[in-house]
Scaffold this motif. Structure first.
Motif, PDB file in Angstrom:
ATOM      1  N   THR A   1       0.379  -1.321   0.339  1.00 45.02           N
ATOM      2  CA  THR A   1       0.075  -0.093  -0.088  1.00 45.02           C
ATOM      3  C   THR A   1       1.078   1.073  -0.129  1.00 45.02           C
ATOM      4  O   THR A   1       0.567   1.792  -0.793  1.00 45.02           O
ATOM      5  CB  THR A   1      -1.307  -0.232   0.887  1.00 45.02           C
ATOM      6  OG1 THR A   1      -1.496  -1.632   1.201  1.00 45.02           O
ATOM      7  CG2 THR A   1      -2.064   1.118   1.378  1.00 45.02           C
ATOM      8  N   PHE A   2       2.184   1.207   0.839  1.00 42.99           N
ATOM      9  CA  PHE A   2       2.855   2.716   0.533  1.00 42.99           C
ATOM     10  C   PHE A   2       3.350   2.772  -0.395  1.00 42.99           C
ATOM     11  O   PHE A   2       3.361   3.153  -1.342  1.00 42.99           O
ATOM     12  CB  PHE A   2       3.650   2.574   2.439  1.00 42.99           C
ATOM     13  CG  PHE A   2       4.628   2.786   1.917  1.00 42.99           C
ATOM     14  CD1 PHE A   2       4.659   4.481   2.480  1.00 42.99           C
ATOM     15  CD2 PHE A   2       6.204   3.100   0.921  1.00 42.99           C
ATOM     16  CE1 PHE A   2       5.708   6.076   2.621  1.00 42.99           C
ATOM     17  CE2 PHE A   2       6.975   3.750   1.257  1.00 42.99           C
ATOM     18  CZ  PHE A   2       7.129   5.497   1.380  1.00 42.99           C
ATOM     19  N   VAL A   3       3.973   0.863  -1.171  1.00 39.44           N
ATOM     20  CA  VAL A   3       4.710   2.023  -3.082  1.00 39.44           C
ATOM     21  C   VAL A   3       3.530   2.223  -3.431  1.00 39.44           C
ATOM     22  O   VAL A   3       3.688   2.604  -4.449  1.00 39.44           O
ATOM     23  CB  VAL A   3       5.238  -0.138  -2.856  1.00 39.44           C
ATOM     24  CG1 VAL A   3       5.525  -0.054  -4.511  1.00 39.44           C
ATOM     25  CG2 VAL A   3       6.850   0.142  -1.847  1.00 39.44           C
ATOM     26  N   PHE A   4       2.530   1.680  -3.655  1.00 37.08           N
ATOM     27  CA  PHE A   4       1.062   1.676  -4.236  1.00 37.08           C
ATOM     28  C   PHE A   4       0.976   3.276  -4.375  1.00 37.08           C
ATOM     29  O   PHE A   4       0.761   4.076  -5.357  1.00 37.08           O
ATOM     30  CB  PHE A   4       0.430   0.944  -3.657  1.00 37.08           C
ATOM     31  CG  PHE A   4      -1.075   1.559  -4.426  1.00 37.08           C
ATOM     32  CD1 PHE A   4      -1.249   0.623  -6.492  1.00 37.08           C
ATOM     33  CD2 PHE A   4      -2.174   1.737  -4.924  1.00 37.08           C
ATOM     34  CE1 PHE A   4      -2.012   1.528  -7.583  1.00 37.08           C
ATOM     35  CE2 PHE A   4      -3.506   2.471  -5.891  1.00 37.08           C
ATOM     36  CZ  PHE A   4      -3.464   1.929  -6.085  1.00 37.08           C
TER      37      PHE A   4
ATOM     38  N   LEU B   1     -11.385   0.299  -0.264  1.00 40.99           N
ATOM     39  CA  LEU B   1     -12.416   0.374   0.640  1.00 40.99           C
ATOM     40  C   LEU B   1     -11.938  -1.570   0.800  1.00 40.99           C
ATOM     41  O   LEU B   1     -12.104  -1.578   2.397  1.00 40.99           O
ATOM     42  CB  LEU B   1     -13.566  -0.203  -0.141  1.00 40.99           C
ATOM     43  CG  LEU B   1     -14.685  -0.376   0.307  1.00 40.99           C
ATOM     44  CD1 LEU B   1     -15.168   0.489   1.194  1.00 40.99           C
ATOM     45  CD2 LEU B   1     -15.656  -0.780  -0.752  1.00 40.99           C
ATOM     46  N   ILE B   2     -11.238  -1.957   0.478  1.00 39.00           N
ATOM     47  CA  ILE B   2     -10.677  -3.087   0.803  1.00 39.00           C
ATOM     48  C   ILE B   2      -9.773  -2.948   1.927  1.00 39.00           C
ATOM     49  O   ILE B   2      -9.679  -4.067   3.051  1.00 39.00           O
ATOM     50  CB  ILE B   2     -10.420  -4.237   0.039  1.00 39.00           C
ATOM     51  CG1 ILE B   2     -10.810  -5.404  -1.192  1.00 39.00           C
ATOM     52  CG2 ILE B   2      -9.345  -5.510   0.203  1.00 39.00           C
ATOM     53  CD1 ILE B   2     -10.491  -5.661  -2.298  1.00 39.00           C
ATOM     54  N   LEU B   3      -8.853  -2.182   1.939  1.00 39.05           N
ATOM     55  CA  LEU B   3      -7.912  -1.713   3.094  1.00 39.05           C
ATOM     56  C   LEU B   3      -8.636  -1.017   3.894  1.00 39.05           C
ATOM     57  O   LEU B   3      -8.548  -1.740   4.806  1.00 39.05           O
ATOM     58  CB  LEU B   3      -6.885  -0.766   1.764  1.00 39.05           C
ATOM     59  CG  LEU B   3      -5.796  -0.534   2.847  1.00 39.05           C
ATOM     60  CD1 LEU B   3      -5.154  -1.593   3.874  1.00 39.05           C
ATOM     61  CD2 LEU B   3      -4.949   1.090   2.624  1.00 39.05           C
TER      62      LEU B   3
ATOM     63  N   TYR C   1     -10.383  -1.619   9.879  1.00 41.36           N
ATOM     64  CA  TYR C   1     -10.847  -2.287  10.509  1.00 41.36           C
ATOM     65  C   TYR C   1     -11.049  -3.526  11.478  1.00 41.36           C
ATOM     66  O   TYR C   1     -11.415  -3.401  12.694  1.00 41.36           O
ATOM     67  CB  TYR C   1     -12.076  -1.161  10.221  1.00 41.36           C
ATOM     68  CG  TYR C   1     -13.581  -1.929  10.956  1.00 41.36           C
ATOM     69  CD1 TYR C   1     -14.004  -0.732  12.121  1.00 41.36           C
ATOM     70  CD2 TYR C   1     -13.922  -2.879  11.454  1.00 41.36           C
ATOM     71  CE1 TYR C   1     -14.557  -0.912  13.386  1.00 41.36           C
ATOM     72  CE2 TYR C   1     -15.517  -3.070  12.087  1.00 41.36           C
ATOM     73  CZ  TYR C   1     -15.075  -1.522  12.899  1.00 41.36           C
ATOM     74  OH  TYR C   1     -17.008  -2.479  13.652  1.00 41.36           O
ATOM     75  N   THR C   2     -10.887  -4.408  10.466  1.00 44.17           N
ATOM     76  CA  THR C   2     -10.968  -5.685  11.140  1.00 44.17           C
ATOM     77  C   THR C   2      -9.351  -6.076  12.156  1.00 44.17           C
ATOM     78  O   THR C   2      -9.825  -6.658  13.472  1.00 44.17           O
ATOM     79  CB  THR C   2     -10.644  -7.483  10.616  1.00 44.17           C
ATOM     80  OG1 THR C   2     -11.686  -6.509   9.283  1.00 44.17           O
ATOM     81  CG2 THR C   2     -10.592  -8.034  10.862  1.00 44.17           C
TER      82      THR C   2
END
Length: 181
Positions: free
Chosen positions: A47-50, A165-167, A172-173
């Motif tokens: 996510t950071f790289v994206f 949204l998936i992230l 949250y989980t």
């Protein structure tokens, strides 16, 4: 020194075996399983790289936009909303990647997961706002004006929205489980 003397002191407070700090809670926090530890780091790093690469591409496009504008006639506009969304995705990935390390050393891991959740929520909120007022091609409309109202820009916006949204649900989980322990 025996194990009993090492793990509790006179007042009944718990000592962490690795950090030497005093635990004020009656139960020890469970460690993350190894596969989960690495999976969270991997998702956070990706996510950071994206986000970082997307931000770099945004700045590169803005840097070469005068040249492209002279050649093609398209005028690139700056998009504060897109830049803010990309920055929040990048921050969310960074804090998510740091979370397992902090938890492994009995640090303040809940702070990192909360910050990741807030950053992802802000990015998702900005995307929902732009979707509501500009439609699914909001990225193209922000960057290219009316020339950006294309199917490709709609797909690009969908990729960012679905990924975030998936992230958001994943964070949250993790956060929910963090506070249940």
């Amino acid at each position: 020194m025996s194990q009993e003397n090492f793990s509790t002191n006179v007042q009944g407070e718990r000592h962490s075996r690795y950090s030497g700090s005093v635990r004020f809670f009656s139960k020890e926090r469970s460690k993350l399983p190894k596969w989960e530890f690495y999976l969270i780091i991997l998702v956070g790093f990706i996510t950071f790289v994206f986000g970082f690469i997307s931000t770099a591409v945004y700045f590169a496009v803005m840097y070469v936009s005068p040249i492209v504008s002279n050649l093609t006639g398209f005028t690139f506009l700056g998009s504060r909303f897109l830049l803010f969304t990309l920055a929040m995705i990048t921050l969310s990935g960074f804090f998510l990647a740091v979370y397992p390390y902090s938890r492994a050393v009995d640090g303040n891991s809940s702070l990192f997961i909360i910050l990741s959740f807030i950053a992802s929520g802000i990015a998702l909120g900005v995307q929902v706002y732009k979707l509501a007022f500009n439609g699914p091609t909001w990225i193209g409309l922000d960057l290219l004006g009316e020339h950006g109202n294309t199917a490709e820009m709609m797909y690009l916006g969908a990729v960012y929205f679905v990924y975030n949204l998936i992230l958001f649900v994943l964070i949250y989980t993790i956060m929910k489980r963090e506070f249940e322990e």
